[in-house]
Design a protein around this motif. Structure first.
Motif, PDB file in Angstrom:
ATOM      1  N   HIS A  82       0.850  -1.189   0.000  1.00 54.16           N
ATOM      2  CA  HIS A  82       0.000   0.000   0.000  1.00 54.16           C
ATOM      3  C   HIS A  82       0.885   1.237   0.000  1.00 54.16           C
ATOM      4  CE1 HIS A  82      -3.492  -2.437   0.646  1.00 54.16           C
ATOM      5  NE2 HIS A  82      -2.867  -3.059   1.617  1.00 54.16           N
ATOM      6  N   ARG A  83       0.864   1.943  -1.122  1.00 53.00           N
ATOM      7  CA  ARG A  83       1.640   3.180  -1.197  1.00 53.00           C
ATOM      8  C   ARG A  83       0.982   4.248  -0.336  1.00 53.00           C
ATOM      9  NH1 ARG A  83       5.717   4.286  -4.402  1.00 53.00           N
ATOM     10  NH2 ARG A  83       6.240   2.719  -5.949  1.00 53.00           N
ATOM     11  N   LEU A  84       1.810   5.069   0.262  1.00 54.38           N
ATOM     12  CA  LEU A  84       1.273   6.168   1.051  1.00 54.38           C
ATOM     13  C   LEU A  84       1.217   7.404   0.178  1.00 54.38           C
ATOM     14  CD1 LEU A  84       3.226   5.637   4.386  1.00 54.38           C
ATOM     15  CD2 LEU A  84       0.816   5.247   4.013  1.00 54.38           C
ATOM     16  N   LYS A  86       0.901  11.448  -0.798  1.00 54.76           N
ATOM     17  CA  LYS A  86       1.736  12.555  -0.324  1.00 54.76           C
ATOM     18  C   LYS A  86       1.162  13.163   0.958  1.00 54.76           C
ATOM     19  CE  LYS A  86       4.147  16.622  -1.870  1.00 54.76           C
ATOM     20  NZ  LYS A  86       4.088  17.827  -2.651  1.00 54.76           N
ATOM     21  N   MET A  89       1.828  10.896   3.842  1.00 55.12           N
ATOM     22  CA  MET A  89       3.246  10.966   4.203  1.00 55.12           C
ATOM     23  C   MET A  89       3.533  12.247   4.986  1.00 55.12           C
ATOM     24  SD  MET A  89       5.658   8.816   3.685  1.00 55.12           S
ATOM     25  CE  MET A  89       6.063   7.996   2.179  1.00 55.12           C
ATOM     26  N   GLU A  90       2.866  13.330   4.577  1.00 58.44           N
ATOM     27  CA  GLU A  90       3.075  14.611   5.260  1.00 58.44           C
ATOM     28  C   GLU A  90       2.569  14.532   6.694  1.00 58.44           C
ATOM     29  OE1 GLU A  90       2.300  18.401   3.101  1.00 58.44           O
ATOM     30  OE2 GLU A  90       0.933  18.752   4.750  1.00 58.44           O
ATOM     31  N   ALA A  93       4.880  12.383   8.738  1.00 61.00           N
ATOM     32  CA  ALA A  93       6.132  13.075   9.070  1.00 61.00           C
ATOM     33  C   ALA A  93       5.915  14.060  10.216  1.00 61.00           C
ATOM     34  CB  ALA A  93       6.662  13.808   7.845  1.00 61.00           C
ATOM     35  N   ILE A  94       4.803  14.800  10.151  1.00 60.68           N
ATOM     36  CA  ILE A  94       4.542  15.793  11.210  1.00 60.68           C
ATOM     37  C   ILE A  94       4.330  15.093  12.547  1.00 60.68           C
ATOM     38  CG2 ILE A  94       2.949  17.591  11.994  1.00 60.68           C
ATOM     39  CD1 ILE A  94       2.465  18.197   8.966  1.00 60.68           C
ATOM     40  N   TYR A  97       7.673  13.848  13.957  1.00 65.00           N
ATOM     41  CA  TYR A  97       8.562  14.871  14.518  1.00 65.00           C
ATOM     42  C   TYR A  97       7.963  15.599  15.715  1.00 65.00           C
ATOM     43  CZ  TYR A  97      11.951  14.441  10.782  1.00 65.00           C
ATOM     44  OH  TYR A  97      12.912  13.962   9.950  1.00 65.00           O
ATOM     45  N   ARG A 110      -0.419  22.010   9.139  1.00 62.13           N
ATOM     46  CA  ARG A 110      -0.700  21.746   7.715  1.00 62.13           C
ATOM     47  C   ARG A 110      -1.572  22.817   7.081  1.00 62.13           C
ATOM     48  NH1 ARG A 110      -3.282  16.688   5.960  1.00 62.13           N
ATOM     49  NH2 ARG A 110      -2.155  16.994   4.032  1.00 62.13           N
ATOM     50  N   PHE A 148       5.422   1.683  12.520  1.00 67.75           N
ATOM     51  CA  PHE A 148       5.982   2.776  11.716  1.00 67.75           C
ATOM     52  C   PHE A 148       7.487   2.582  11.569  1.00 67.75           C
ATOM     53  CE2 PHE A 148       8.328   6.817  12.289  1.00 67.75           C
ATOM     54  CZ  PHE A 148       8.139   7.345  11.016  1.00 67.75           C
ATOM     55  N   PHE A 152       9.359   1.623   7.975  1.00 70.52           N
ATOM     56  CA  PHE A 152      10.303   2.559   7.362  1.00 70.52           C
ATOM     57  C   PHE A 152      11.756   2.190   7.678  1.00 70.52           C
ATOM     58  CE2 PHE A 152       6.332   4.661   7.098  1.00 70.52           C
ATOM     59  CZ  PHE A 152       6.404   5.428   5.962  1.00 70.52           C
TER      60      PHE A 152
ATOM     61  N   THR B 114       6.453  24.897   9.783  1.00 66.38           N
ATOM     62  CA  THR B 114       5.274  24.715   8.947  1.00 66.38           C
ATOM     63  C   THR B 114       5.469  23.494   8.061  1.00 66.38           C
ATOM     64  OG1 THR B 114       6.247  26.276   7.447  1.00 66.38           O
ATOM     65  CG2 THR B 114       4.557  27.113   8.908  1.00 66.38           C
ATOM     66  N   ALA B 115       4.347  23.084   7.445  1.00 66.46           N
ATOM     67  CA  ALA B 115       4.350  21.807   6.725  1.00 66.46           C
ATOM     68  C   ALA B 115       5.439  21.731   5.653  1.00 66.46           C
ATOM     69  CB  ALA B 115       2.986  21.577   6.115  1.00 66.46           C
ATOM     70  N   TYR B 118       8.868  20.187   6.186  1.00 70.19           N
ATOM     71  CA  TYR B 118       9.027  18.740   6.334  1.00 70.19           C
ATOM     72  C   TYR B 118       9.359  18.063   5.007  1.00 70.19           C
ATOM     73  CZ  TYR B 118       7.018  19.116  11.001  1.00 70.19           C
ATOM     74  OH  TYR B 118       6.794  19.431  12.312  1.00 70.19           O
ATOM     75  N   ALA B 121      12.204  15.703   5.138  1.00 69.81           N
ATOM     76  CA  ALA B 121      11.871  14.516   5.935  1.00 69.81           C
ATOM     77  C   ALA B 121      10.939  13.597   5.167  1.00 69.81           C
ATOM     78  CB  ALA B 121      11.228  14.949   7.245  1.00 69.81           C
ATOM     79  N   ILE B 122       9.956  14.193   4.497  1.00 69.06           N
ATOM     80  CA  ILE B 122       8.988  13.388   3.739  1.00 69.06           C
ATOM     81  C   ILE B 122       9.704  12.623   2.632  1.00 69.06           C
ATOM     82  CG2 ILE B 122       7.003  13.536   2.168  1.00 69.06           C
ATOM     83  CD1 ILE B 122       6.099  15.975   3.890  1.00 69.06           C
ATOM     84  N   LEU B 125      11.600   9.772   4.188  1.00 64.82           N
ATOM     85  CA  LEU B 125      10.676   8.690   4.571  1.00 64.82           C
ATOM     86  C   LEU B 125      10.212   7.910   3.340  1.00 64.82           C
ATOM     87  CD1 LEU B 125       8.430  10.369   7.308  1.00 64.82           C
ATOM     88  CD2 LEU B 125      10.140   8.611   7.645  1.00 64.82           C
ATOM     89  N   TRP B 128      13.024   5.645   2.300  1.00 65.81           N
ATOM     90  CA  TRP B 128      13.171   4.530   3.251  1.00 65.81           C
ATOM     91  C   TRP B 128      12.050   3.514   3.067  1.00 65.81           C
ATOM     92  CZ3 TRP B 128      14.352   7.649   8.370  1.00 65.81           C
ATOM     93  CH2 TRP B 128      15.610   8.239   8.232  1.00 65.81           C
ATOM     94  N   HIS B 129      10.858   4.043   2.832  1.00 62.06           N
ATOM     95  CA  HIS B 129       9.722   3.145   2.639  1.00 62.06           C
ATOM     96  C   HIS B 129       9.931   2.297   1.393  1.00 62.06           C
ATOM     97  CE1 HIS B 129       5.178   2.453   2.341  1.00 62.06           C
ATOM     98  NE2 HIS B 129       5.571   1.903   3.457  1.00 62.06           N
ATOM     99  N   ARG B 132      12.528  -0.252   2.173  1.00 62.48           N
ATOM    100  CA  ARG B 132      11.958  -1.271   3.055  1.00 62.48           C
ATOM    101  C   ARG B 132      11.128  -2.286   2.255  1.00 62.48           C
ATOM    102  NH1 ARG B 132       9.468  -4.654   4.843  1.00 62.48           N
ATOM    103  NH2 ARG B 132       8.437  -4.916   6.853  1.00 62.48           N
TER     104      ARG B 132
END
Lengths: 181, 260
Positions: A82-84, A86, A89-90, A93-94, A97, A110, A148, A152, B114-115, B118, B121-122, B125, B128-129, B132
């Motif tokens: 299953h692709r994530l 965008k 993914m955002e 990521a938030i 972090y 966002r 997670f 990853f 703000t978004a 990232y 980082a995105i 990820l 890496w995905h 993986r």
């Protein structure tokens, strides 16, 4: 040492999730230092030959197939990948972090509604409820899961790349153009 | 009524395109002149209106109206318009001055980070995905099928039970609109009713429910029956293309009193 390495290989072969050094040491009745040494030897041995390698992820060790066998294994297992998207993914990521983070805080970063994305990530077990914020309404706090880290191939959250707040990308340029005069 | 041309000649047209007010003379401590002049000066910011009392001007206007020998409503209306403008202008000036809005000389404070920060980082990820996905681990044993029946029903499948429910729902009558807040029937109550209806003989579901019944009642019947099957108090089997139900021979588990 050879005995320890062989035992480690056997334990990791049957483990269906990352095994920590502590748990391995406990099962083998040896010190954690001996396990660490044994893992180093095992890692080198597996790299030299065979189709498996030792992978460090989610705070533990697990045996995995080498990437060069990916195609044939995928043809054999026919896994559903299953692709994530965008946006997912955002959000991920938030959360990774800023965790623990509430939905409203996430949406503030966002600037868009994110409840669907959060629900979707919870269903995929990539994030989960980790508590409630002690503020009026006691909103749910979200954080990332072991799944997670596994998905990853991350050993620890500290391994996440640093985010660069000084990054001069398009949004910054627009903001500067608008407000610098 | 005078022709339009005559009116235009008699009444001077002001710069605003309206008939100039009549020569009403106003005398105040700060201004002395005609109403038209005052209007012009205020509009051009030559006179500060706050310093001009309007009461004597209004008095002068009333004096003009009272002593108007020849009724000229256009002139009177022009004077009224000028006066109304002055009153409105002064009224606005007397209102409290709102605090000046802060100047946007700096970007608005945004949550940090703000978004868009990232992005790196995105991207990491995502890579890496992808990496993986190229390696495989010993898979965990698959969990229970969410559609798996919790008890063994021999040759009865969930599809057979669903078909029985669908058949029942087709015979249900339209539900009447009921006010909100009506107390809901508990499932345990329904289970007792179903248990009393079940017999040693195998019967179709629709033969057990007294007609007419609503969809709501049909669903309740079906849920109660499922729960009784789970508890081992009802039995089900396939007969032809349908499923039939009967009271189970063993009666070990009582109906719970609080099931909802």
């Amino acid at each position: 040492m050879s005995q320890i390495v062989d035992t480690l290989e056997a334990l990791l072969f049957v483990a269906d999730q990352p095994a920590t050094i502590k748990s391995l040491a406990g099962a083998m009745q040896v010190t954690e230092g001996q396990v660490e040494q044994g893992l180093e030897v095992l890692e080198a041995r597996l790299e030299e030959r065979g189709s498996l390698r030792l992978t460090k992820l989610a705070g533990g060790y697990q045996l995995a197939t080498k990437p060069e066998f990916a195609a044939v294994i995928a043809a054999f297992l026919k896994p559903q990948r299953h692709r994530l998207s965008k946006s997912l993914m955002e959000v991920l990521a938030i959360v990774a972090y800023q965790q623990p983070i509430t939905l409203s805080e996430l949406e503030q970063v966002r600037g868009v509604q994110s409840d669907y994305s959060v629900r979707s990530l919870v269903e995929r077990k990539l994030i989960a409820e980790v508590g409630r914020k002690p503020v009026p309404g006691r909103p749910v706090l979200y954080g990332t899961t072991q799944e997670f880290l596994h998905q990853f191939k991350i050993n620890d959250l500290k391994d996440l790349p640093e985010i660069d707040p000084e990054r001069d990308d398009a949004a910054d340029i627009v903001a500067k153009t608008l407000f610098d005069d | 009524m005078a022709p339009r041309q005559q009116l235009a000649e008699r009444n001077s047209i002001s710069s605003l395109g309206v008939i100039a007010p009549p020569p009403i003379h106003v005398t105040t401590p700060t201004f002395d002149g005609s109403l038209a002049m005052l209007f012009q000066c205020v509009r051009d910011h030559k006179v500060h209106l706050l310093d001009v009392p309007l009461f004597p001007i209004c008095e002068a206007y009333f004096f003009y109206l009272v002593n108007l020998d020849e009724a000229d409503l256009d002139e009177a209306a022009a004077a009224l318009t000028a006066l109304a403008y002055l009153i409105e202008r002064k009224a606005w000036m007397l209102l409290p001055v709102p605090d000046p809005e802060p100047e946007l000389d700096e970007p608005l404070e945004l949550p940090t980070p703000t978004a868009h920060e990232y992005e790196t980082a995105i991207e990491s990820l995502r890579i890496w995905h992808e990496e993986r996905s190229q390696i495989f681990f010993r898979s965990v044993e698959a969990g229970p099928d969410p559609y798996e029946l919790p008890v063994s029903l021999d040759n009865v499948s969930p599809g057979d039970l669903a078909k029985a429910l669908e058949k029942l729902l087709r015979r249900a009558k339209p539900e009447s609109i009921k006010p909100l807040g009506k107390p809901r029937k508990s499932l345990s109550e329904q289970m007792r009713i179903v248990l009393q209806t079940l017999s040693e003989d195998w019967r179709h579901l629709e033969d057990m429910i007294e007609e007419p019944f609503t969809r709501y009642e049909a669903v309740y019947w079906f849920l109660a029956l499922l729960e009784l099957i789970r508890l081992g108090q009802a039995a089900v089997r396939v007969e032809g293309e349908d499923v039939v139900f009967a009271r189970a021979s063993r009666n070990s588990t009582p109906v719970p009193a609080t099931a909802e």
